[in-house]
Design a protein around this motif. Structure first.
Motif, PDB file in Angstrom:
ATOM      1  N   MET B  11       0.924  -1.286  -0.014  1.00  0.00           N
ATOM      2  CA  MET B  11      -0.182  -0.051   0.104  1.00  0.00           C
ATOM      3  C   MET B  11       0.758   1.144  -0.053  1.00  0.00           C
ATOM      4  O   MET B  11       0.304   2.454  -0.283  1.00  0.00           O
ATOM      5  CB  MET B  11      -0.880   0.107   1.173  1.00  0.00           C
ATOM      6  N   GLY B  12       2.111   1.086   0.113  1.00  0.00           N
ATOM      7  CA  GLY B  12       3.022   2.383   0.510  1.00  0.00           C
ATOM      8  C   GLY B  12       3.178   3.068  -0.994  1.00  0.00           C
ATOM      9  O   GLY B  12       3.082   2.382  -2.009  1.00  0.00           O
ATOM     10  N   GLY B  13       3.617   4.345  -0.966  1.00  0.00           N
ATOM     11  CA  GLY B  13       3.815   5.139  -2.377  1.00  0.00           C
ATOM     12  C   GLY B  13       2.599   5.622  -2.786  1.00  0.00           C
ATOM     13  O   GLY B  13       1.544   5.211  -2.447  1.00  0.00           O
ATOM     14  N   ASP B  14       3.018   6.713  -3.736  1.00  0.00           N
ATOM     15  CA  ASP B  14       1.847   7.227  -4.176  1.00  0.00           C
ATOM     16  C   ASP B  14       0.978   6.571  -5.148  1.00  0.00           C
ATOM     17  O   ASP B  14      -0.164   6.722  -5.333  1.00  0.00           O
ATOM     18  CB  ASP B  14       2.622   8.576  -5.347  1.00  0.00           C
ATOM     19  N   LEU B  15       1.436   5.475  -5.799  1.00  0.00           N
ATOM     20  CA  LEU B  15       0.675   4.685  -6.581  1.00  0.00           C
ATOM     21  C   LEU B  15      -0.055   3.410  -5.894  1.00  0.00           C
ATOM     22  O   LEU B  15      -0.763   2.702  -6.694  1.00  0.00           O
ATOM     23  CB  LEU B  15       1.594   4.307  -7.906  1.00  0.00           C
ATOM     24  N   GLY B  16       0.560   3.016  -4.850  1.00  0.00           N
ATOM     25  CA  GLY B  16       0.014   1.700  -4.164  1.00  0.00           C
ATOM     26  C   GLY B  16       0.199   0.661  -4.960  1.00  0.00           C
ATOM     27  O   GLY B  16       1.113   0.399  -5.718  1.00  0.00           O
ATOM     28  N   PRO B  17      -0.815  -0.272  -4.732  1.00  0.00           N
ATOM     29  CA  PRO B  17      -0.839  -1.652  -5.344  1.00  0.00           C
ATOM     30  C   PRO B  17      -0.720  -1.204  -7.045  1.00  0.00           C
ATOM     31  O   PRO B  17      -0.078  -2.230  -7.502  1.00  0.00           O
ATOM     32  CB  PRO B  17      -2.114  -2.394  -5.182  1.00  0.00           C
ATOM     33  N   GLN B  18      -1.001  -0.529  -7.676  1.00  0.00           N
ATOM     34  CA  GLN B  18      -0.798  -0.220  -8.996  1.00  0.00           C
ATOM     35  C   GLN B  18       0.839  -0.402  -9.512  1.00  0.00           C
ATOM     36  O   GLN B  18       1.121  -0.709 -10.339  1.00  0.00           O
ATOM     37  CB  GLN B  18      -1.289   1.204  -9.217  1.00  0.00           C
ATOM     38  N   ALA B  19       1.545   0.240  -8.380  1.00  0.00           N
ATOM     39  CA  ALA B  19       3.093   0.249  -8.826  1.00  0.00           C
ATOM     40  C   ALA B  19       3.577  -1.217  -8.060  1.00  0.00           C
ATOM     41  O   ALA B  19       4.726  -1.586  -8.493  1.00  0.00           O
ATOM     42  CB  ALA B  19       3.580   1.329  -8.369  1.00  0.00           C
ATOM     43  N   THR B  20       3.148  -1.273  -6.564  1.00  0.00           N
ATOM     44  CA  THR B  20       3.974  -2.365  -6.031  1.00  0.00           C
ATOM     45  C   THR B  20       3.786  -3.859  -6.560  1.00  0.00           C
ATOM     46  O   THR B  20       4.515  -4.365  -6.566  1.00  0.00           O
ATOM     47  CB  THR B  20       3.352  -2.273  -4.465  1.00  0.00           C
ATOM     48  N   CYS B  70      -4.556  -6.523   5.214  1.00  0.00           N
ATOM     49  CA  CYS B  70      -4.616  -5.580   6.199  1.00  0.00           C
ATOM     50  C   CYS B  70      -5.461  -4.461   5.742  1.00  0.00           C
ATOM     51  O   CYS B  70      -5.423  -4.216   4.667  1.00  0.00           O
ATOM     52  CB  CYS B  70      -3.200  -4.903   6.355  1.00  0.00           C
ATOM     53  N   ASP B  71      -6.238  -3.984   6.659  1.00  0.00           N
ATOM     54  CA  ASP B  71      -7.421  -3.101   6.511  1.00  0.00           C
ATOM     55  C   ASP B  71      -6.527  -1.798   6.455  1.00  0.00           C
ATOM     56  O   ASP B  71      -7.170  -0.723   5.663  1.00  0.00           O
ATOM     57  CB  ASP B  71      -8.359  -2.962   7.621  1.00  0.00           C
ATOM     58  N   HIS B  72      -5.499  -1.486   7.240  1.00  0.00           N
ATOM     59  CA  HIS B  72      -5.088  -0.041   7.441  1.00  0.00           C
ATOM     60  C   HIS B  72      -3.819   0.283   6.736  1.00  0.00           C
ATOM     61  O   HIS B  72      -3.025  -0.457   6.502  1.00  0.00           O
ATOM     62  CB  HIS B  72      -4.853  -0.253   9.105  1.00  0.00           C
ATOM     63  N   VAL B  73      -3.630   1.526   6.336  1.00  0.00           N
ATOM     64  CA  VAL B  73      -2.681   2.143   5.592  1.00  0.00           C
ATOM     65  C   VAL B  73      -2.172   3.328   6.418  1.00  0.00           C
ATOM     66  O   VAL B  73      -3.079   4.279   6.850  1.00  0.00           O
ATOM     67  CB  VAL B  73      -2.963   2.570   4.370  1.00  0.00           C
ATOM     68  N   ILE B  74      -0.871   3.389   6.444  1.00  0.00           N
ATOM     69  CA  ILE B  74      -0.331   4.669   7.123  1.00  0.00           C
ATOM     70  C   ILE B  74      -0.274   5.811   6.119  1.00  0.00           C
ATOM     71  O   ILE B  74       0.553   5.611   5.213  1.00  0.00           O
ATOM     72  CB  ILE B  74       1.021   4.314   8.019  1.00  0.00           C
ATOM     73  N   ALA B  75      -0.807   6.740   6.199  1.00  0.00           N
ATOM     74  CA  ALA B  75      -0.879   7.857   5.490  1.00  0.00           C
ATOM     75  C   ALA B  75       0.574   8.765   5.262  1.00  0.00           C
ATOM     76  O   ALA B  75       1.234   8.401   6.172  1.00  0.00           O
ATOM     77  CB  ALA B  75      -1.802   9.038   5.792  1.00  0.00           C
ATOM     78  N   SER B  76       0.718   9.356   4.163  1.00  0.00           N
ATOM     79  CA  SER B  76       1.792   9.922   3.971  1.00  0.00           C
ATOM     80  C   SER B  76       2.141  11.035   4.975  1.00  0.00           C
ATOM     81  O   SER B  76       3.216  11.603   5.236  1.00  0.00           O
ATOM     82  CB  SER B  76       1.965  10.328   2.404  1.00  0.00           C
ATOM     83  N   ASP B  77       1.227  11.793   5.481  1.00  0.00           N
ATOM     84  CA  ASP B  77       1.349  12.710   6.279  1.00  0.00           C
ATOM     85  C   ASP B  77       1.287  12.502   7.835  1.00  0.00           C
ATOM     86  O   ASP B  77       1.101  13.184   8.944  1.00  0.00           O
ATOM     87  CB  ASP B  77       0.539  14.086   6.163  1.00  0.00           C
ATOM     88  N   THR B  78       1.044  11.082   8.083  1.00  0.00           N
ATOM     89  CA  THR B  78       1.329  10.840   9.471  1.00  0.00           C
ATOM     90  C   THR B  78       2.478  11.041  10.283  1.00  0.00           C
ATOM     91  O   THR B  78       3.632  10.663   9.688  1.00  0.00           O
ATOM     92  CB  THR B  78       0.689   9.061   9.539  1.00  0.00           C
ATOM     93  N   ASN B 112       5.536   6.343   4.074  1.00  0.00           N
ATOM     94  CA  ASN B 112       5.962   7.412   4.982  1.00  0.00           C
ATOM     95  C   ASN B 112       7.285   7.050   5.710  1.00  0.00           C
ATOM     96  O   ASN B 112       7.445   6.283   6.294  1.00  0.00           O
ATOM     97  CB  ASN B 112       4.827   7.615   5.806  1.00  0.00           C
ATOM     98  N   THR B 113       8.388   8.070   5.324  1.00  0.00           N
ATOM     99  CA  THR B 113       9.782   7.576   5.745  1.00  0.00           C
ATOM    100  C   THR B 113       9.742   7.620   7.119  1.00  0.00           C
ATOM    101  O   THR B 113      10.504   6.648   7.961  1.00  0.00           O
ATOM    102  CB  THR B 113      10.690   8.545   5.116  1.00  0.00           C
ATOM    103  N   GLY B 114       9.316   8.833   7.823  1.00  0.00           N
ATOM    104  CA  GLY B 114       9.346   9.034   9.190  1.00  0.00           C
ATOM    105  C   GLY B 114       8.646   7.881   9.966  1.00  0.00           C
ATOM    106  O   GLY B 114       9.285   7.359  10.772  1.00  0.00           O
ATOM    107  N   ALA B 115       7.499   7.462   9.412  1.00  0.00           N
ATOM    108  CA  ALA B 115       6.790   6.332  10.045  1.00  0.00           C
ATOM    109  C   ALA B 115       7.619   5.053   9.948  1.00  0.00           C
ATOM    110  O   ALA B 115       7.774   4.282  10.968  1.00  0.00           O
ATOM    111  CB  ALA B 115       5.462   6.119   9.430  1.00  0.00           C
ATOM    112  N   LEU B 116       8.130   4.804   8.823  1.00  0.00           N
ATOM    113  CA  LEU B 116       8.927   3.509   8.750  1.00  0.00           C
ATOM    114  C   LEU B 116      10.145   3.287   9.541  1.00  0.00           C
ATOM    115  O   LEU B 116      10.327   2.436  10.112  1.00  0.00           O
ATOM    116  CB  LEU B 116       9.347   3.716   7.334  1.00  0.00           C
ATOM    117  N   MET B 117      11.001   4.650   9.496  1.00  0.00           N
ATOM    118  CA  MET B 117      12.113   4.709  10.639  1.00  0.00           C
ATOM    119  C   MET B 117      11.569   4.350  12.237  1.00  0.00           C
ATOM    120  O   MET B 117      12.308   3.640  12.900  1.00  0.00           O
ATOM    121  CB  MET B 117      12.678   6.036  10.442  1.00  0.00           C
ATOM    122  N   ALA B 118      10.538   5.075  12.556  1.00  0.00           N
ATOM    123  CA  ALA B 118       9.879   4.908  13.907  1.00  0.00           C
ATOM    124  C   ALA B 118       9.711   3.433  14.000  1.00  0.00           C
ATOM    125  O   ALA B 118      10.052   2.654  15.183  1.00  0.00           O
ATOM    126  CB  ALA B 118       8.826   5.923  14.159  1.00  0.00           C
TER     127      ALA B 118
END
Lengths: 346, 346
Positions: B11-20, B70-78, B112-118
């Motif tokens: 689900m990560g990234g601007d394009l989500g499953p379309q790219a992943t 998974c139901d839930h996605v971490i948004a890019s501005d979280t 989201n980079t910050g979320a991934l690092m944390a």
């Protein structure tokens, strides 16, 4: 203005008088009211003037040029502390002393940056309300407007108040050229307020609370050249890395472009036809094109040129000094700082 | 190695499953022993797989692909803090948990980079001897060799010991690819030892005193891409500014290059014919080409892709993860850190 005088450190830079003397002559032709004092080794300077048919062995024929002889030159590897102790009688220090004594309106040098910053501060002193001088230069942006980046390495390890002062100084310089309030941004590693380090976050609060600058928020490195802001402020370490990295990438591109044309006259001709506009644009990012970084926050005008500056680039640095004299930048900075003080008092 | 599994945050990234999803399929064709667990919304992922003829409504036809819903996605501005508190059940956190549980060998996310690092730090924990994880990527240099730059923004406000650990981690990663000791440099604002800030000067002393890394001195921004060093180390604020500024200048050049060909099919054809090599070289500096920044210093392998990564770029990030699994990078970092500890003890 009836006339203004620039003291030019004729010995500074990689090429010394070979570049500084022709640059002085070029600047004179550009500004009819300009006088230049060439500070440095009399015989080397005279030799260059003779080449240009502007002097004989005994006298200078151009009345707007004068020579102030100095025996001593500060080397490019001299440490700032050593320049302070042993710089007396050097061309750089003498040029600064002419400004301090009111015999020149500005100093231009392509010499050792660290030495110039240390000597400038020692000889000219800081303006009231300024804790550190800052090195600033204007650069091209994608939208065709210039923007101003500071600090470029005059300081490392500053606090939020000092960074705020940089923002004020940068805004004053930019506004003189733009003729409108300058949009001021802080260079940060994220646009969101939570990102960045303490320094940037604290300074953002100071800027938000002040009417002295039109603060527009954070800018990230990838949008440095997008023209989102007129003034971009950061500490000297970060600014120096951003500026030099940009130069590195630009020269890498130009280098690869040229290399791909090597050995083929036809390719070169076609490239000239296809990309003449592009070449001009690429050259905009050539450091020589925006040569002339100013030291702001001093009781006098000091412009620093690249050490490897050629005649054209040095003449650009002299133009910058003339501009700042005409616009009375230090006075305008003082005025704005007084407004900040009033704002904080009431 | 009999097989390895990458947990991909679908689900990560601007394009989500379309790219992943297509990126996962591309990576499978590249690595015959690779399995991928697509972590995210089952119906969206299945929809993409059906488009690629790899699934029906009820089952996935490719045995090396599996879906973990998974139901839930971490948004890019979280914010990172919010991702830590509310990230349970998200595709990113679940992918990391698969690594922590030993059900996957590496996690790849374009979220989201910050979320991934944390979350990485929280779920996987730091390796012994490491105070902070570091984000690193390899980049092209002028001499054709890659170099590794770290930290790219995982940390701000670190001490010299942490910077030293970054140098060790960067060296280990680089040496695996280079097959020889890596030359390690500190990014600074001057080559002379007196320049720079306390952090850089103190770290230089630590590096000089250690045999665990082959320290070669300071590098300035304008020589970042010159290939003088294999690993260039700096704090996260500076590294992020250097990386993003480079991207900004590169895209500015590419933009102007393309614009100068706009509106003329003939110009475009000639440019393609004459400058295909150059175009390739310019593209090397395109961030997508070196996509796949690694988080080093964790008890597990995590690769971060650009948020705007396309299929090609994402598949590159998966390749980086496969590479790090095969080379057992975390173990090699532990080994080198033990050598440093021994060195300091005796």
């Amino acid at each position: 203005m009836t006339g203004l005088t620039v003291a030019l450190d004729a010995m500074g830079g990689d090429l010394g008088p070979q570049a500084t003397v022709p640059a002085a002559v070029q600047a004179l032709s550009q500004f009819p009211s300009l006088k230049i004092t060439l500070v440095g080794d009399q015989s080397q300077i005279t030799e260059q003037l003779i080449t240009l048919n502007l002097a004989s062995d005994t006298s200078v024929h151009e009345p707007r040029l004068s020579i102030m002889h100095c025996d001593h030159v500060i080397a490019s590897d001299t440490k700032p502390s050593s320049a302070l102790r042993h710089g007396a009688g050097s061309s750089m220090r003498t040029a600064l002393e002419l400004v301090a004594a009111g015999q020149a309106d500005a100093c231009v040098s392509a010499g050792n940056t660290g030495a110039l910053m240390a000597l400038s501060r020692y000889i000219l002193k800081l303006q009231p309300g300024i804790d550190r001088p800052a090195l600033v230069t204007s650069m091209p942006s994608l939208n065709g407007q210039p923007f101003w980046l500071l600090d470029l390495g005059a300081n490392v390890g500053i606090d939020a108040d000092t960074l705020f002062q940089f923002a004020v100084m940068g805004a004053v310089l930019a506004e003189q050229q733009l003729g409108r309030p300058a949009k001021v941004a802080l260079l940060n590693i994220g646009e969101e307020a939570i990102k960045g380090n303490d320094l940037v976050r604290q300074c953002a609060h100071l800027l938000q609370a002040s009417d002295a600058v039109h603060y527009v928020g954070f800018v990230e490195g990838d949008r440095l050249y997008h023209g989102d802001a007129d003034v971009i402020v950061c500490d000297g370490f970060v600014g120096n890395v951003a500026l030099k990295t940009s130069e590195g990438v630009a020269s890498l591109f130009i280098n690869r472009f040229k290399r791909s044309l090597q050995g083929s006259k036809i390719k070169q001709l076609i490239a000239k036809w296809l990309f003449s506009d592009l070449m001009l644009q690429l050259n905009e990012l050539n450091p020589d094109q925006y040569n002339g970084a100013s030291l702001l926050g001093l009781r006098g005008i000091v412009v620093k040129s690249h050490g490897r500056a050629d005649t054209q680039a040095l003449s650009q640095a002299i133009s910058e000094a003339v501009y700042e004299v005409k616009r009375q930048i230090p006075d305008k900075i003082s005025g704005r700082l007084e407004a900040v003080l009033l704002e904080r008092h009431y």
